[in-house]
Every structure is written in structure tokens, then in C-alpha cells.
Design a protein around this motif. Structure first.
Motif, PDB file in Angstrom:
ATOM      1  N   LEU A  54      -0.760   9.756  16.888  1.00 52.96           N
ATOM      2  CA  LEU A  54      -2.033  10.273  16.375  1.00 52.96           C
ATOM      3  C   LEU A  54      -1.122   9.996  14.776  1.00 52.96           C
ATOM      4  N   VAL A  55      -1.172   9.375  13.955  1.00 55.03           N
ATOM      5  CA  VAL A  55      -0.587   9.355  12.350  1.00 55.03           C
ATOM      6  C   VAL A  55      -0.932  10.526  12.274  1.00 55.03           C
ATOM      7  N   ASN A  56      -0.252  11.702  11.567  1.00 55.30           N
ATOM      8  CA  ASN A  56      -0.714  13.078  11.200  1.00 55.30           C
ATOM      9  C   ASN A  56      -0.234  12.325   9.292  1.00 55.30           C
ATOM     10  N   GLN A  57       1.117  12.306   9.206  1.00 52.90           N
ATOM     11  CA  GLN A  57       1.414  11.893   7.991  1.00 52.90           C
ATOM     12  C   GLN A  57       1.976  10.415   7.027  1.00 52.90           C
ATOM     13  N   MET A  58       1.650   9.406   6.522  1.00 53.34           N
ATOM     14  CA  MET A  58       2.127   8.283   6.334  1.00 53.34           C
ATOM     15  C   MET A  58       3.003   8.298   5.467  1.00 53.34           C
ATOM     16  N   LEU A  59       4.790   8.717   5.150  1.00 54.91           N
ATOM     17  CA  LEU A  59       5.268   8.999   4.466  1.00 54.91           C
ATOM     18  C   LEU A  59       6.302   7.943   3.777  1.00 54.91           C
ATOM     19  N   ASP A  60       5.891   6.487   4.648  1.00 62.32           N
ATOM     20  CA  ASP A  60       6.553   5.280   3.306  1.00 62.32           C
ATOM     21  C   ASP A  60       5.831   3.980   4.256  1.00 62.32           C
ATOM     22  N   GLN A  61       5.873   2.963   2.876  1.00 68.47           N
ATOM     23  CA  GLN A  61       5.779   2.116   4.286  1.00 68.47           C
ATOM     24  C   GLN A  61       6.294   0.740   3.001  1.00 68.47           C
ATOM     25  N   TRP A  62       6.669  -0.364   3.361  1.00 62.80           N
ATOM     26  CA  TRP A  62       7.274  -1.215   3.025  1.00 62.80           C
ATOM     27  C   TRP A  62       7.198  -2.840   3.518  1.00 62.80           C
ATOM     28  N   LEU A  63       7.011  -4.209   3.035  1.00 62.84           N
ATOM     29  CA  LEU A  63       7.161  -5.179   3.018  1.00 62.84           C
ATOM     30  C   LEU A  63       8.692  -5.548   3.725  1.00 62.84           C
ATOM     31  N   GLY A  64       9.473  -6.024   4.258  1.00 59.20           N
ATOM     32  CA  GLY A  64      10.987  -6.810   4.201  1.00 59.20           C
ATOM     33  C   GLY A  64      10.125  -8.379   3.899  1.00 59.20           C
ATOM     34  N   PRO A  65      10.772  -9.604   3.994  1.00 61.15           N
ATOM     35  CA  PRO A  65      10.963 -10.733   4.528  1.00 61.15           C
ATOM     36  C   PRO A  65       9.784 -11.604   5.347  1.00 61.15           C
ATOM     37  N   ASP A  66      10.377 -10.575   6.436  1.00 61.94           N
ATOM     38  CA  ASP A  66       9.415 -10.814   7.406  1.00 61.94           C
ATOM     39  C   ASP A  66       8.487 -10.599   8.410  1.00 61.94           C
ATOM     40  N   HIS A  67       9.269  -8.555   7.706  1.00 61.85           N
ATOM     41  CA  HIS A  67       8.357  -7.075   8.200  1.00 61.85           C
ATOM     42  C   HIS A  67       7.901  -6.473   7.717  1.00 61.85           C
ATOM     43  N   ARG A  68       6.655  -5.829   8.024  1.00 61.38           N
ATOM     44  CA  ARG A  68       6.102  -4.452   7.466  1.00 61.38           C
ATOM     45  C   ARG A  68       6.887  -3.405   8.179  1.00 61.38           C
ATOM     46  N   TYR A  69       7.047  -2.375   7.558  1.00 67.18           N
ATOM     47  CA  TYR A  69       7.378  -1.110   8.109  1.00 67.18           C
ATOM     48  C   TYR A  69       6.946  -0.002   7.506  1.00 67.18           C
ATOM     49  N   PHE A  70       6.401   0.963   8.784  1.00 65.41           N
ATOM     50  CA  PHE A  70       5.632   2.452   8.846  1.00 65.41           C
ATOM     51  C   PHE A  70       6.776   3.325   9.105  1.00 65.41           C
ATOM     52  N   LYS A  71       6.779   4.135   8.154  1.00 62.12           N
ATOM     53  CA  LYS A  71       7.151   5.314   8.676  1.00 62.12           C
ATOM     54  C   LYS A  71       6.324   6.497   8.525  1.00 62.12           C
ATOM     55  N   PHE A  72       5.925   7.318   9.374  1.00 58.43           N
ATOM     56  CA  PHE A  72       5.094   8.689   9.648  1.00 58.43           C
ATOM     57  C   PHE A  72       4.983   9.170  10.349  1.00 58.43           C
ATOM     58  N   ILE A  73       5.179  10.423  10.578  1.00 58.68           N
ATOM     59  CA  ILE A  73       5.018  11.908  11.578  1.00 58.68           C
ATOM     60  C   ILE A  73       3.524  12.130  12.047  1.00 58.68           C
ATOM     61  N   GLY A  74       3.766  11.618  13.533  1.00 53.36           N
ATOM     62  CA  GLY A  74       2.717  11.113  14.412  1.00 53.36           C
ATOM     63  C   GLY A  74       2.545  13.568  14.944  1.00 53.36           C
ATOM     64  N   ASP A  75       0.982  13.502  15.567  1.00 54.65           N
ATOM     65  CA  ASP A  75       0.744  14.962  15.570  1.00 54.65           C
ATOM     66  C   ASP A  75       1.842  15.614  16.281  1.00 54.65           C
ATOM     67  N   ASP A  76       2.680  15.079  17.111  1.00 57.62           N
ATOM     68  CA  ASP A  76       3.740  15.686  17.852  1.00 57.62           C
ATOM     69  C   ASP A  76       5.053  16.506  17.259  1.00 57.62           C
ATOM     70  N   LYS A  77       4.480  15.975  15.590  1.00 53.40           N
ATOM     71  CA  LYS A  77       5.775  16.518  14.900  1.00 53.40           C
ATOM     72  C   LYS A  77       6.907  16.065  14.450  1.00 53.40           C
ATOM     73  N   ALA A  78       7.016  14.191  15.423  1.00 54.75           N
ATOM     74  CA  ALA A  78       8.487  14.074  15.857  1.00 54.75           C
ATOM     75  C   ALA A  78       7.936  12.119  14.313  1.00 54.75           C
TER      76      ALA A  78
END
Length: 74
Positions: free
Chosen positions: A28-52
Motif C-alpha cells: 500500500l502507498v503510505n506517502q507519495m514523495l514525488d511524481q513527475w512527467l517525462g517525455p514518454d513516461h510518468r514517474y511516482f516515488k513513494f513510501i510503502g506500508d513496509d516503510k521501503a
């Protein structure tokens, strides 16, 4: 690593991830750290419920998603 993702849908479909599944694990996504749009991809960086920390990439053409980064919790 290919993954399946359940997303929150806001004003557009599949706006942000709520959880990811790979192998037999569901994170599960606990905390969204960042998200951004590249030329042909979307990216999502987050901390999961396992703290990773996870980084997933979504191809804008095929809409396939993959896990591109993983850092285990300290």
C-alpha cells in the motif's frame, strides 16, 4: 520488474497509485514523495506500508508500469 497497480482516479483515470502488486506481495502507498512527467513516461516515488521506498514508471503509450527502484527500510 513489471507490476500491477491500483490507482486513485481523480479528474483523470489512474491518477496516482494506491497500491502495487508484484509476485505475491501487495504494498500500500503510505506517502507519495514525488511524481513527475517525462517525455514518454510518468514517474511516482513513494513510501510503502513496509516503510521501503519505491519508484514506478508508467509508459504513456502502452500504459505498462514497472518497478524501477526499490530501497529497503533502514
Amino acid at each position: 520488474m513489471k507490476i500491477s497497480v491500483k490507482c486513485y482516479s481523480g479528474y483523470r483515470v489512474d491518477e496516482t497509485p494506491k497500491s502495487i502488486r508484484f509476485d505475491s506481495s501487495v504494498i500500500l502507498v503510505n506517502q507519495m514523495l514525488d511524481q513527475w512527467l517525462g517525455p514518454d513516461h510518468r514517474y511516482f516515488k513513494f513510501i510503502g506500508d513496509d516503510k521501503a521506498t519505491y519508484l514506478i514508471r508508467q509508459d504513456m503509450d502502452s500504459l505498462d508500469r514497472e518497478l524501477t527502484y526499490y530501497q529497503q527500510a533502514e
